[in-house]
Design an enzyme around this catalytic site. Structure first.
Site, PDB file in Angstrom:
ATOM      1  N   ASP A  93     -86.510  10.764 -22.075  1.00  0.00           N
ATOM      2  CA  ASP A  93     -87.937  11.342 -21.976  1.00  0.00           C
ATOM      3  C   ASP A  93     -89.215  10.522 -22.720  1.00  0.00           C
ATOM      4  OD1 ASP A  93     -86.802  12.040 -24.221  1.00  0.00           O
ATOM      5  OD2 ASP A  93     -86.561  14.237 -23.558  1.00  0.00           O
ATOM      6  N   ASN A 107     -84.154  26.341 -27.995  1.00  0.00           N
ATOM      7  CA  ASN A 107     -84.447  26.969 -26.719  1.00  0.00           C
ATOM      8  C   ASN A 107     -83.453  26.577 -25.497  1.00  0.00           C
ATOM      9  OD1 ASN A 107     -85.490  24.978 -25.542  1.00  0.00           O
ATOM     10  ND2 ASN A 107     -87.633  25.456 -25.138  1.00  0.00           N
ATOM     11  N   HIS A 127     -83.219  23.550 -24.353  1.00  0.00           N
ATOM     12  CA  HIS A 127     -83.478  22.330 -23.518  1.00  0.00           C
ATOM     13  C   HIS A 127     -82.668  21.225 -23.822  1.00  0.00           C
ATOM     14  CE1 HIS A 127     -86.739  20.885 -26.475  1.00  0.00           C
ATOM     15  NE2 HIS A 127     -85.808  20.322 -26.687  1.00  0.00           N
ATOM     16  N   GLU A 173     -87.056  22.206 -19.961  1.00  0.00           N
ATOM     17  CA  GLU A 173     -87.297  23.156 -20.436  1.00  0.00           C
ATOM     18  C   GLU A 173     -86.861  24.406 -19.927  1.00  0.00           C
ATOM     19  OE1 GLU A 173     -88.203  23.221 -23.345  1.00  0.00           O
ATOM     20  OE2 GLU A 173     -90.181  22.436 -23.663  1.00  0.00           O
TER      21      GLU A 173
HETATM   22  C1  F6R Z   1     -85.416  13.894 -27.176  1.00  0.00           C
HETATM   23  C2  F6R Z   1     -84.852  15.047 -26.300  1.00  0.00           C
HETATM   24  C3  F6R Z   1     -84.852  16.522 -26.881  1.00  0.00           C
HETATM   25  C4  F6R Z   1     -84.097  16.400 -28.152  1.00  0.00           C
HETATM   26  C5  F6R Z   1     -84.025  18.122 -28.743  1.00  0.00           C
HETATM   27  C6  F6R Z   1     -83.492  18.011 -30.106  1.00  0.00           C
HETATM   28  O1  F6R Z   1     -85.252  12.675 -26.312  1.00  0.00           O
HETATM   29  O2  F6R Z   1     -84.671  14.948 -25.242  1.00  0.00           O
HETATM   30  O3  F6R Z   1     -84.280  17.305 -25.888  1.00  0.00           O
HETATM   31  O4  F6R Z   1     -83.066  16.011 -28.083  1.00  0.00           O
HETATM   32  O5  F6R Z   1     -85.345  18.479 -28.732  1.00  0.00           O
HETATM   33  O6  F6R Z   1     -84.440  17.377 -31.007  1.00  0.00           O
HETATM   34  P1  F6R Z   1     -84.001  17.129 -32.643  1.00  0.00           P
HETATM   35  O7  F6R Z   1     -82.824  16.284 -32.491  1.00  0.00           O
HETATM   36  O8  F6R Z   1     -85.337  16.579 -33.313  1.00  0.00           O
HETATM   37  O9  F6R Z   1     -83.490  18.728 -32.823  1.00  0.00           O
END
Ligand code: F6R
Length: 242
Positions: free
Chosen positions: A67, A136, A138, A143
């Site tokens: 992303d 959450n 995702h 989301e």
């Molecule tokens: C990032 C992504 C997100 C993160 C998720 C966890 O490329 O796709 O889904 O993997 O938000 O983020 P952290 O590792 O910062 O807790």
């Protein structure tokens, strides 16, 4: 879905490294799916060490990131593009032309999405996909919602995701409100998936993922239940509600 529990962040990074090192040695032209965020940083450090020790060669490896924020210049320090170069690509011998990160810039974001999917498909699909998990539920920026989009698409970030990610920005108003993300289709078509989770903040989502059986758009990570080769690597805090 199988899961393993390690003591701490270093433990999950080392366990993930073992999988990656073995995979890259056996598949020199592998297509990797890569994530940003805090969780993969330990693994990326170990991959850099592996390259410096001459254990790993990335010269034939290709990558597709999950992303990118919409509207941030790739050179902006908070873009996922900058993140990936800073934490991994600048320190290994991957060829710049083999690095792919969705573009959140330009007039026609839908075209950027279609082009990204076309590139993933023409590369033969992702061999090994790295995921983190949002508090959450995702994965990538899919989301929680009433329905989810299958392919790469533009998404409105949830207020809680904006809040969680504001730690990287001067304040939460600076966090882009939209992102481009791979959809569940690209993720679930990956031949193998490794999901990393660290810390108590992830414990609720992890317990829901592992203990419940329902598959629901309101909890996007639950779709991993249909994938046949997913390994979840947790530290004790992330596993504390299991
Ligand atoms: C990032 C992504 C997100 C993160 C998720 C966890 O490329 O796709 O889904 O993997 O938000 O983020 P952290 O590792 O910062 O807790």
């Amino acid at each position: 879905m199988q899961y393993i529990v390690k003591d701490d962040f270093n433990g999950i990074s080392a366990a993930a490294y073992d999988i990656y090192a073995d995979f890259i040695k056996k598949n020199s032209g592998a297509i990797l799916g890569l994530a940003t965020g805090s969780t993969p940083i330990g693994l990326y450090k170990l991959l850099i060490d592996g390259y410096k020790n001459k254990e790993l060669d990335f010269s034939q490896i290709s990558s597709f990131n999950l992303d990118e924020y919409v509207g941030l210049d790739p050179k902006n320090e908070n873009s996922y593009n900058s993140f990936m170069w800073k934490h991994l690509f600048d320190h290994i011998n991957i060829r710049p032309e083999n690095v792919h990160i969705p573009s959140g810039q330009g007039e026609n974001l839908k075209n950027n999405c279609r082009e990204y999917d076309r590139l993933i498909a023409s590369s033969g699909g992702i061999d090994l996909m790295l995921l983190g998990i949002g508090e959450n539920g995702h994965i990538a920026f899919n989301e929680p919602a009433k329905s989810l989009k299958a392919n790469t698409h533009v998404v409105n970030l949830c207020p809680d995701t904006i809040e969680v990610n504001s730690r990287f920005f001067d304040n939460s108003d600076d966090v882009p409100k939209q992102a481009i993300t791979m959809g569940l289709s690209q993720i679930l078509k990956s031949k193998r998936i490794v999901l990393l989770a660290s810390g108590r903040k992830k414990a609720k989502a992890i317990a829901r993922l592992i203990k419940e059986e329902e598959i629901s758009c309101s909890f996007p990570v639950s779709f991993l239940r249909v994938h046949t080769k997913t390994t979840i690597i947790l530290d004790k805090e992330a596993a504390s509600l299991l």
